[in-house]
Design an enzyme around this catalytic site. Sequence first.
Site, PDB file in Angstrom:
ATOM      1  N   CYS A  55      60.559  32.822  24.278  1.00  0.00           N
ATOM      2  CA  CYS A  55      60.690  33.359  22.922  1.00  0.00           C
ATOM      3  C   CYS A  55      61.449  34.677  22.896  1.00  0.00           C
ATOM      4  O   CYS A  55      62.032  35.038  21.872  1.00  0.00           O
ATOM      5  CB  CYS A  55      59.315  33.528  22.277  1.00  0.00           C
ATOM      6  SG  CYS A  55      58.216  34.660  23.156  1.00  0.00           S
ATOM      7  N   ASN A  56      61.451  35.387  24.008  1.00  0.00           N
ATOM      8  CA  ASN A  56      62.091  36.699  24.028  1.00  0.00           C
ATOM      9  C   ASN A  56      63.404  36.756  24.792  1.00  0.00           C
ATOM     10  O   ASN A  56      64.075  37.785  24.784  1.00  0.00           O
ATOM     11  CB  ASN A  56      61.136  37.751  24.613  1.00  0.00           C
ATOM     12  CG  ASN A  56      60.098  38.194  23.603  1.00  0.00           C
ATOM     13  OD1 ASN A  56      60.387  38.326  22.424  1.00  0.00           O
ATOM     14  ND2 ASN A  56      58.881  38.392  24.065  1.00  0.00           N
ATOM     15  N   SER A 114      59.799  42.789  29.925  1.00  0.00           N
ATOM     16  CA  SER A 114      59.169  42.046  28.834  1.00  0.00           C
ATOM     17  C   SER A 114      59.022  42.927  27.602  1.00  0.00           C
ATOM     18  O   SER A 114      58.961  44.160  27.705  1.00  0.00           O
ATOM     19  CB  SER A 114      57.785  41.538  29.248  1.00  0.00           C
ATOM     20  OG  SER A 114      57.890  40.562  30.244  1.00  0.00           O
ATOM     21  N   GLN A 121      52.478  36.022  30.935  1.00  0.00           N
ATOM     22  CA  GLN A 121      53.079  34.695  30.888  1.00  0.00           C
ATOM     23  C   GLN A 121      54.416  34.580  31.625  1.00  0.00           C
ATOM     24  O   GLN A 121      54.768  33.521  32.125  1.00  0.00           O
ATOM     25  CB  GLN A 121      53.291  34.260  29.429  1.00  0.00           C
ATOM     26  CG  GLN A 121      52.002  33.982  28.672  1.00  0.00           C
ATOM     27  CD  GLN A 121      52.295  33.587  27.236  1.00  0.00           C
ATOM     28  OE1 GLN A 121      52.586  34.416  26.392  1.00  0.00           O
ATOM     29  NE2 GLN A 121      52.221  32.303  26.953  1.00  0.00           N
ATOM     30  N   GLY A 194      50.267  24.123  17.259  1.00  0.00           N
ATOM     31  CA  GLY A 194      50.792  24.009  18.617  1.00  0.00           C
ATOM     32  C   GLY A 194      49.659  23.713  19.589  1.00  0.00           C
ATOM     33  O   GLY A 194      48.486  24.004  19.295  1.00  0.00           O
ATOM     34  N   ALA A 195      49.995  23.120  20.729  1.00  0.00           N
ATOM     35  CA  ALA A 195      48.960  22.780  21.712  1.00  0.00           C
ATOM     36  C   ALA A 195      49.405  23.092  23.141  1.00  0.00           C
ATOM     37  O   ALA A 195      48.837  22.598  24.098  1.00  0.00           O
ATOM     38  CB  ALA A 195      48.592  21.295  21.597  1.00  0.00           C
ATOM     39  N   GLY A 196      50.427  23.951  23.262  1.00  0.00           N
ATOM     40  CA  GLY A 196      50.921  24.332  24.582  1.00  0.00           C
ATOM     41  C   GLY A 196      50.150  25.500  25.157  1.00  0.00           C
ATOM     42  O   GLY A 196      49.062  25.870  24.663  1.00  0.00           O
ATOM     43  N   GLU A 197      50.720  26.135  26.186  1.00  0.00           N
ATOM     44  CA  GLU A 197      50.039  27.238  26.871  1.00  0.00           C
ATOM     45  C   GLU A 197      49.860  28.437  25.953  1.00  0.00           C
ATOM     46  O   GLU A 197      48.820  29.113  26.001  1.00  0.00           O
ATOM     47  CB  GLU A 197      50.839  27.637  28.122  1.00  0.00           C
ATOM     48  CG  GLU A 197      50.128  28.636  29.006  1.00  0.00           C
ATOM     49  CD  GLU A 197      48.778  28.138  29.521  1.00  0.00           C
ATOM     50  OE1 GLU A 197      47.902  28.991  29.777  1.00  0.00           O
ATOM     51  OE2 GLU A 197      48.599  26.903  29.656  1.00  0.00           O
TER      52      GLU A 197
END
Length: 418
Positions: A55-56, A114, A121, A194-197
């Site tokens: 995302c970044n 980050s 993550q 959503g259902a991811g990490e």
Amino acid sequence: MEQLHQQSILFAVGINHKTAPVEIREQIFVHEDEIPALLTELRKTLVEAVVLSTCNRTEIYGVTTRTDLDLDFYKDLLINFKGAETFVSREHFFASVSCAACQQLFQVATSLDSKIVGDTQILGQLRDAYAVAKRHEATGKILNQLHQRAFKIGKQARTETRLHKGAVSISLAAVELAAEIFGSLTGKTVLVIGAGETARMTAECLIQRRVGKILITNRTRSNADELLESLKKSNNFAGETIALNELKNHLNEADIIISSTSSPAPVLEKTDFDRQTNKILLIDIAVPRDIAPEVAECKNVLLKNIDDLHSIVDRNSRRRMADLPLVKRIIMKEMSNFLVWYYSLPLLPTVLQCGAKPDKEIQSEIVRVKEFLLANVSHVHKLAMQNGAENFAGHVEVVNTLVAMKNAALTLRLEIEA
């Protein structure tokens, strides 16, 4: 001076949160199922390649032997691959070569680069990116060496410093933002899309905050069911799943929506909130964004995205500043070790570059080259960052300088011994 043989040059090029806002980053985000095709395209001109897209950041780490193609070529390649010519330009990118590219990856692996320093993550995301590239046979000697060292210091930063103690991920920052706005999350109903990490981490943070109820929805209902079942094995909370096509019917049930899917198009549009009667906080932590920006204009709606997390980020970053010098020392030590190995490659006899087994004479030469680089490592680092950090020609100039220095040192040594 003896002409050098074809050189393998490490570089990094990409877009991240420091170079471009979310509306640009989402245009260049490379979905998981797109990465193999991008690796194939990159390998047409590169010896090695790894693509990291979160995302970044969307960053390419490559190794090239071609100095006829400059770094702008790879900026344009990524822009064209994503069909983002209308939105994205070369000015949104960073680019670095050799020593600077190594530093970039090491700062990413330790989370110094980050948006949230201490992000839990990014190291896993980097491991996944490397695994995909390796599975598609896109890595080789240099990127293998570089990434293994990056994983090592990423782990060191976690275990030997306080950088990640109480550290926040994007998920936790989103939950903390919700808590700041509401005062308390106790009894609140939260809808997680959503259902991811990232969704898992968000739900775990919410459970710790003792929310009243968690609703989970996902494009694949079974994945949402599996996530809920997994969470309930180790936590006691009220929760259920809903089908994604029923999402709009549950908007008035939720106090908070946190969305983190990998959908290429918005999951929620402005018209979905036409009948919104209760006040609702929407936190969109997806890239590309899951919630259309126009939703912010709706009555009873407060919309935040990942660029709105600065206050959370800044507060928690201050807590971790004390150990930053220690992490930087870990990076510099590993960079020095990597650079000695990396710059030894073009200085070694050509027969070794072809993969031949070294005889005693060549083994002695290997020792001499590494001793030379170790003795001059500070100068090598300075030379590489000043002259060889911005383009391929600069790297070649650095290597030529090192060859001249090595030859001069050898001549002086022979004269002394004579």
